[in-house]
Design a protein around this motif. Structure first.
Motif, PDB file in Angstrom:
ATOM      1  N   ASP A  96      -1.844   8.920  -8.730  1.00  0.00           N
ATOM      2  CA  ASP A  96      -1.491   7.852  -7.794  1.00  0.00           C
ATOM      3  C   ASP A  96      -0.205   8.238  -7.071  1.00  0.00           C
TER       4      ASP A  96
ATOM      5  N   ALA B  22       1.818   6.526  -5.551  1.00  0.00           N
ATOM      6  CA  ALA B  22       2.883   5.538  -5.733  1.00  0.00           C
ATOM      7  C   ALA B  22       3.517   5.599  -7.124  1.00  0.00           C
ATOM      8  N   ASP B  23       2.978   6.446  -7.988  1.00  0.00           N
ATOM      9  CA  ASP B  23       3.481   6.603  -9.354  1.00  0.00           C
ATOM     10  C   ASP B  23       4.394   7.831  -9.398  1.00  0.00           C
ATOM     11  N   GLU B  24       5.674   7.587  -9.511  1.00  0.00           N
ATOM     12  CA  GLU B  24       6.628   8.694  -9.437  1.00  0.00           C
ATOM     13  C   GLU B  24       6.463   9.693 -10.570  1.00  0.00           C
TER      14      GLU B  24
ATOM     15  N   ASP C  38      -0.495  -6.085  -0.466  1.00  0.00           N
ATOM     16  CA  ASP C  38       0.256  -5.414  -1.529  1.00  0.00           C
ATOM     17  C   ASP C  38      -0.346  -4.055  -1.867  1.00  0.00           C
ATOM     18  N   ARG C  39      -1.668  -3.960  -1.884  1.00  0.00           N
ATOM     19  CA  ARG C  39      -2.337  -2.681  -2.167  1.00  0.00           C
ATOM     20  C   ARG C  39      -1.965  -1.643  -1.113  1.00  0.00           C
TER      21      ARG C  39
ATOM     22  N   HIS D 260       0.646  -1.657   0.899  1.00  0.00           N
ATOM     23  CA  HIS D 260       2.063  -1.333   0.832  1.00  0.00           C
ATOM     24  C   HIS D 260       2.355  -0.390  -0.332  1.00  0.00           C
ATOM     25  N   ARG D 261       1.652  -0.578  -1.440  1.00  0.00           N
ATOM     26  CA  ARG D 261       1.894   0.300  -2.590  1.00  0.00           C
ATOM     27  C   ARG D 261       1.563   1.748  -2.253  1.00  0.00           C
ATOM     28  N   THR D 262       0.407   1.955  -1.646  1.00  0.00           N
ATOM     29  CA  THR D 262       0.010   3.327  -1.316  1.00  0.00           C
ATOM     30  C   THR D 262       0.732   3.839  -0.081  1.00  0.00           C
TER      31      THR D 262
ATOM     32  N   ARG E 127       5.263   2.607  -0.519  1.00  0.00           N
ATOM     33  CA  ARG E 127       5.851   3.160  -1.751  1.00  0.00           C
ATOM     34  C   ARG E 127       5.386   4.593  -1.973  1.00  0.00           C
ATOM     35  N   GLY E 128       4.084   4.852  -1.770  1.00  0.00           N
ATOM     36  CA  GLY E 128       3.573   6.206  -1.948  1.00  0.00           C
ATOM     37  C   GLY E 128       4.264   7.203  -1.039  1.00  0.00           C
TER      38      GLY E 128
ATOM     39  N   SER F 105       2.282  -1.285   7.692  1.00  0.00           N
ATOM     40  CA  SER F 105       2.582  -0.352   6.609  1.00  0.00           C
ATOM     41  C   SER F 105       2.888   1.039   7.146  1.00  0.00           C
TER      42      SER F 105
END
Length: 246
Positions: A65, A67-69, A110-111, A113-115, A118-119, A158
């Protein structure tokens, strides 16, 4: 910038499908060793790796993912272990959910924005730490930040965030000889784009450009290849490969 493969090295997020796949194939043709990132479709990524290596290139698949550091730290580690370093990072991973603002499900916002936001920041952080001198960071946006068609507001918002970080990151990397740019395609004939559209809609969108056709993934990959290689004086910019729509 020698590597274990003898090539410059590129990591392409979202590299297993659509535009990302064409970017992988183009960079491999240009002599890059390529890491093909995937979020869920490992089989497709592995098939692309096999295609590149069968043609004499060097490639590996890395997952996770964006967005997962922690996952992305591991992905960059895997690229460095395989090829000795990273010269170019192409952040093509993203999701698009269309809705009018009034009808928007905020969970979908939110989905995205996360990818998409944040991603992009997670990848930018890793790239800023890892990309070697003479390298490039290439983000992805959309021409919808200019076209502003109805139902694209959540997605365009986004991606406007990605455009907003590009020049700032380029300036923050002063002295490192690393360029940072964003590619913002117009309507492009990918399977995802064409899905659910009738021929009349496709023809109307193709007619928007003075060149009177949709873009192709290869068109977009051409722009990426330019920014990844010879375009050393293009920095902090958002490029709109869209055939003249906007």
């Amino acid at each position: 910038m020698s590597t274990r493969s003898g090539s410059r090295v590129a990591l392409v997020t979202g590299g297993s499908g659509g535009i990302g796949q064409s970017v992988v194939e183009r960079l491999a043709t240009d002599g890059f060793a390529v890491a093909v990132h995937y979020a869920g479709n490992k089989l497709k990524a592995d098939a692309l790796v096999e295609k590149v290596t069968a043609s004499g290139g060097h490639a590996i698949a890395v997952g996770g993912d964006v967005a997962d550091e922690n996952a992305m730290t591991a992905a960059f580690d895997a690229v460095e272990q395989a090829f000795g370093g990273v010269d170019v990072v192409v952040n093509a991973a993203g999701i698009m959910i269309l809705s009018t603002i009034i009808d928007l499900d905020l969970a979908d916002l939110d989905r995205m924005h996360r990818t998409n936001i944040r991603g992009s920041f997670v990848i930018a952080q890793q790239a800023a730490k890892r990309v070697r001198s003479g390298g490039a960071i290439i983000n992805f946006s959309t021409s919808q930040t200019r076209l502003q068609h109805p139902t694209y507001a959540p997605y365009a918002a986004s991606k406007a965030a990605v455009e907003g970080m590009t020049l700032i990151l380029a300036r923050e990397l002063r002295g490192k000889d690393i360029t940072v740019n964003t590619v913002a395609p117009g309507p492009t004939a990918t399977a995802l784009f064409l899905e659910g559209k009738d021929q009349a809609t496709i023809d109307r969108l193709a007619g928007l450009a003075p060149l009177e056709r949709l873009g192709t993934p290869e068109d977009i990959a051409e722009t990426v290849a330019h920014l990844a290689g010879p375009a050393r004086w293009v920095n902090g910019q958002t490029i709109f490969p869209n055939g003249g729509i906007a």
